[in-house]
Design an enzyme around this catalytic site. Sequence first.
Site, PDB file in Angstrom:
ATOM      1  N   LYS B  82      26.716  39.343  23.079  1.00  0.00           N
ATOM      2  CA  LYS B  82      26.424  39.999  24.366  1.00  0.00           C
ATOM      3  C   LYS B  82      27.618  39.854  25.314  1.00  0.00           C
ATOM      4  O   LYS B  82      27.993  40.789  26.008  1.00  0.00           O
ATOM      5  CB  LYS B  82      25.163  39.387  25.006  1.00  0.00           C
ATOM      6  CG  LYS B  82      23.896  39.667  24.215  1.00  0.00           C
ATOM      7  CD  LYS B  82      22.663  39.269  24.984  1.00  0.00           C
ATOM      8  CE  LYS B  82      22.459  37.777  25.105  1.00  0.00           C
ATOM      9  NZ  LYS B  82      21.953  37.139  23.896  1.00  0.00           N
ATOM     10  N   CYS B 172      10.284  32.706  35.476  1.00  0.00           N
ATOM     11  CA  CYS B 172      10.846  32.016  34.309  1.00  0.00           C
ATOM     12  C   CYS B 172      11.075  30.515  34.535  1.00  0.00           C
ATOM     13  O   CYS B 172      10.921  29.734  33.610  1.00  0.00           O
ATOM     14  CB  CYS B 172      12.126  32.683  33.836  1.00  0.00           C
ATOM     15  SG  CYS B 172      13.428  32.813  35.055  1.00  0.00           S
ATOM     16  N   MET B 173      11.449  30.120  35.759  1.00  0.00           N
ATOM     17  CA  MET B 173      11.872  28.734  35.943  1.00  0.00           C
ATOM     18  C   MET B 173      11.016  27.936  36.928  1.00  0.00           C
ATOM     19  O   MET B 173      11.266  26.746  37.117  1.00  0.00           O
ATOM     20  CB  MET B 173      13.318  28.688  36.445  1.00  0.00           C
ATOM     21  CG  MET B 173      14.340  29.311  35.520  1.00  0.00           C
ATOM     22  SD  MET B 173      14.219  28.760  33.818  1.00  0.00           S
ATOM     23  CE  MET B 173      14.290  27.010  34.003  1.00  0.00           C
ATOM     24  N   MET B 339      11.396  28.891  28.321  1.00  0.00           N
ATOM     25  CA  MET B 339      10.215  29.633  28.795  1.00  0.00           C
ATOM     26  C   MET B 339       8.901  29.249  28.093  1.00  0.00           C
ATOM     27  O   MET B 339       7.837  29.439  28.640  1.00  0.00           O
ATOM     28  CB  MET B 339      10.422  31.139  28.610  1.00  0.00           C
ATOM     29  CG  MET B 339      11.619  31.676  29.308  1.00  0.00           C
ATOM     30  SD  MET B 339      11.737  31.101  30.986  1.00  0.00           S
ATOM     31  CE  MET B 339      13.488  31.116  31.179  1.00  0.00           C
ATOM     32  N   GLY B 376      17.126  30.668  31.794  1.00  0.00           N
ATOM     33  CA  GLY B 376      17.255  31.923  31.054  1.00  0.00           C
ATOM     34  C   GLY B 376      18.270  32.879  31.637  1.00  0.00           C
ATOM     35  O   GLY B 376      18.730  33.796  30.956  1.00  0.00           O
ATOM     36  N   GLN B 377      18.602  32.713  32.910  1.00  0.00           N
ATOM     37  CA  GLN B 377      19.488  33.664  33.580  1.00  0.00           C
ATOM     38  C   GLN B 377      20.761  32.942  34.061  1.00  0.00           C
ATOM     39  O   GLN B 377      20.737  31.733  34.300  1.00  0.00           O
ATOM     40  CB  GLN B 377      18.791  34.303  34.769  1.00  0.00           C
ATOM     41  CG  GLN B 377      17.550  35.099  34.385  1.00  0.00           C
ATOM     42  CD  GLN B 377      16.950  35.818  35.576  1.00  0.00           C
ATOM     43  OE1 GLN B 377      17.369  36.907  35.929  1.00  0.00           O
ATOM     44  NE2 GLN B 377      15.961  35.212  36.206  1.00  0.00           N
TER      45      GLN B 377
END
Lengths: 107, 793
Positions: B82, B172-173, B339, B376-377
């Site tokens: 990615k 998510c967090m 997650m 996740g980000q």
Amino acid sequence: MIFTGSIISFEAGQSAEALKLLEKFPEIEVHTFSEDGNNAVVSIETNDSKALENITDKLKKADGIKDIAHHYMYFGEETEKLLTEDAASTELGAFFKSARIKNGKAL
Amino acid sequence: MNVSRRDFIKLTAAASAAAAAGISFPEAAQAQESADVEKWVKGTCRFCGTGCGVYVGVKDGKAVAIKGNPDAKTNFGFLCVKGFLAFKCMYHPDRLKMPLVRQKNGKFKETSWNEALDLVANKFKYLREKYGKDAVAYYGSGQCTTEETYTFNKLWKGGFGSNMVEGNPRLCMASAVAGYISTFGSDEPMGSYSDIESSKCIFITGSNMSECHPVIYRRVMRHKMKNPDVKIIVCEPRRTSTAKIADLWLPNDPGTDLAVFHAMANVIIAKNLHNMDFINKHSRITTGKDVVDFEEYKKFLSQFTPEAVEKLTRCPADHIVKAAEWFATSGATLSMWCMGLNQRKRGMWANNLVHNLHIITGEMGKPGADSFSLTGQPNACGGVRETGALSHLLPGTKPVANDKWRAHVEKAWNIPAGTINPKPGFHTMLMFEKLGGEKDAEKPIKGMLVSTTNPAQSLPNLHKYVKGMQDSFLVVLDIFPTRTTQLADVILPAAFIYEKGGVYGCSERRSQLTEKAVEPVGQAKPDLWIAAQIAKRMGFEKLIPWNGNDSMKANEQAWTDYITVTKDTEHTLWGATYDRLKKEKAGIQWPCPSVDHPGTERRYVRGQDPMFEHPAEKDHIPSDATIYFYADAKKEGKLNLFLRPYDGPGEMPDKEYTFFLTTGRVVEQWHTGTMTMRIPEIARTHPNAYIELHPDDAKQLGITAGDMVEIVSRRGKSVMPAVITKGTLPGVAFVPWHDQAMARMINFVCNDVVDPDSKEPEYKVAAVRINRVSGPKDVADKYIIDDVNAPFA
């Protein structure tokens, strides 16, 4: 053209066989090895990123090769094509408006 | 192409790879950094939360190359697919290049920036005047830079006096945040990624890191390969690709792992493998309300025998025993999760119980031992968490309800006392539930600005929230058309990270600066500029003065403002000035209280954590304490060891909805696929969503590979092809969530029940019914939203 600088890791004791395999890929040039001989420093030259993807997939599945990791990627000509009249000839070509009208959502 | 140039590029590429891998390169002298690249610009990858360091190669004002940063402490020079292919997003023909305003006929029309910004500012002013200061909400992202998130948060809370500020890290967090704050008193991990290479046992739970954090997984894998005695335990409902390197797999039904963690604690104590000295010295055992003694904790745990837990969770009892023994006796155990623990109705409790395992074994505060949440980000930590851009927080991850901190922030922002509302705004799911049109008296939020996220695809139980987005005044900042732009009234074209620069803070408390490398495409603008221009038009220019066109200068002003507000907190980045961030090759980990401080690899340990000597903490830390949890709200320097009762998921399979459904990512795709589905080689690999079923289930349902399958929950349905795999437990189905095709958007099916503490919804568990619809159909259409005027259908 796409150029990468990559590290190919061999399974212990299988570097000779793996090197024979690499010889079958004219796109790959082996430059040097780690001291233990288990990692090769290579450059890969392909026409586009799809061809690079195919080579990467083949190597990952090959016996004697543990891993291939790309560290460096040069894609200047791809960028140029995307920003010029040649855009439609790239892999993103189908995203361009004219191609979409012709081909629907096909890539 | 001229041969010598080609050879030169190849040599440069090889030399660079050799340097990253620490391999001596005899031809290095011949290779130069500048092979067909005019300059290399330091940056960070903008995909997952790993925080991989990159250099972007620029020639003639365009990005022409990318390489991993060999000095980066996160990725040591390597990138996943990615990261390498990000340039295809930058120069993609679908990039939004002009502001767009929806007309009365429902179609978008290109406008000037002035016209679009005036419209947004005037409409926001109107809605706030007519419906109150909370009538307009901000919904941001863990992909915005820290400067952007801080600025929007400041505008809303300090300018508008509204706490209607949320961001997708709530999805998510939030459970990890609540878990760290409730156990440690302060958000974010104690240790760093470097613990991977020092660990002797790695406990991975609720994380398929081989797909979601491939570069971290590579570190784990290499550590295991070099040290075969290192034990890897994976606790997951699915036998994921991560589980392939595991010595032990602890399968369990989705949402039941609280019992597994308690059972491990029970075994550790029953076998006398616990560290009583650490427990006594560094923890307080609590129910959340009352402090209890160790015997009561032991008695509480005794109900969680491995055998009883096997019946409840399907996790084999002997695996639980083995995992507990390895965890307690390895000498350096590192837990990592993501997650799978957070997106749960009891996500905070799940986080607490992993922390518990480290407390009772004393596996923390030393190399290789930590309780480490992966994000996740790329900037969920640095942006939303640390700048406090959630409805209940202020910068420094401190609550708006804290009078003292609110007063401090008001003073720092030079705004009148009492401007910041002490009452939290709505959490994300409530915010979207309360979003609607002016005619709907039940919906108090009438307008919303969405930046760098795609809620019209990413919210769970999506049917419930689409109308609100459609009816309200919705402003969307993005680089591509998305499901959310289809519902927008105004679309503002945003700049890509390498077109604007800014700071990202990754999972290990590390802030890294990306310099602007190239100009934005078309008329796209940085979010920071957009925020400042809206502020200026609404009369808040003094509050947000960084509204100039030089994006790096504006970034620096916003960053300096932010580190000033948080200067004397345990999150301090006071020593991470912009000048320093530009020079540092690997960023800086907080706390970093001064420009001569190197940053902190491990918190709460004397000699490593500068807060032991900081005036804000020094006075209450005993001089002989080597480990001290100074963020403890009770000021006793202790961790909370929680007795949390067992609580399962929001819904369990029953006669009507017989399967567990769980969702997640695949390695190539990222989030809602708006970027990655536009990269051909990625799109080809995962061109559509699919459902993974166990062969026993498939046989019973008469489903063969490729058949079209309907997945129905109490909330909605999806139809997609079946993949038959032994990689999941019978009775558990898995669907990746990147597909934008309406029929395969799995979030119509997912559950939006939230954790009562963290308010994070339970994406990871839903009860569903599964039926075969037809034989195979070709749905590998790599669906994307390519037309802003296409309807949400």
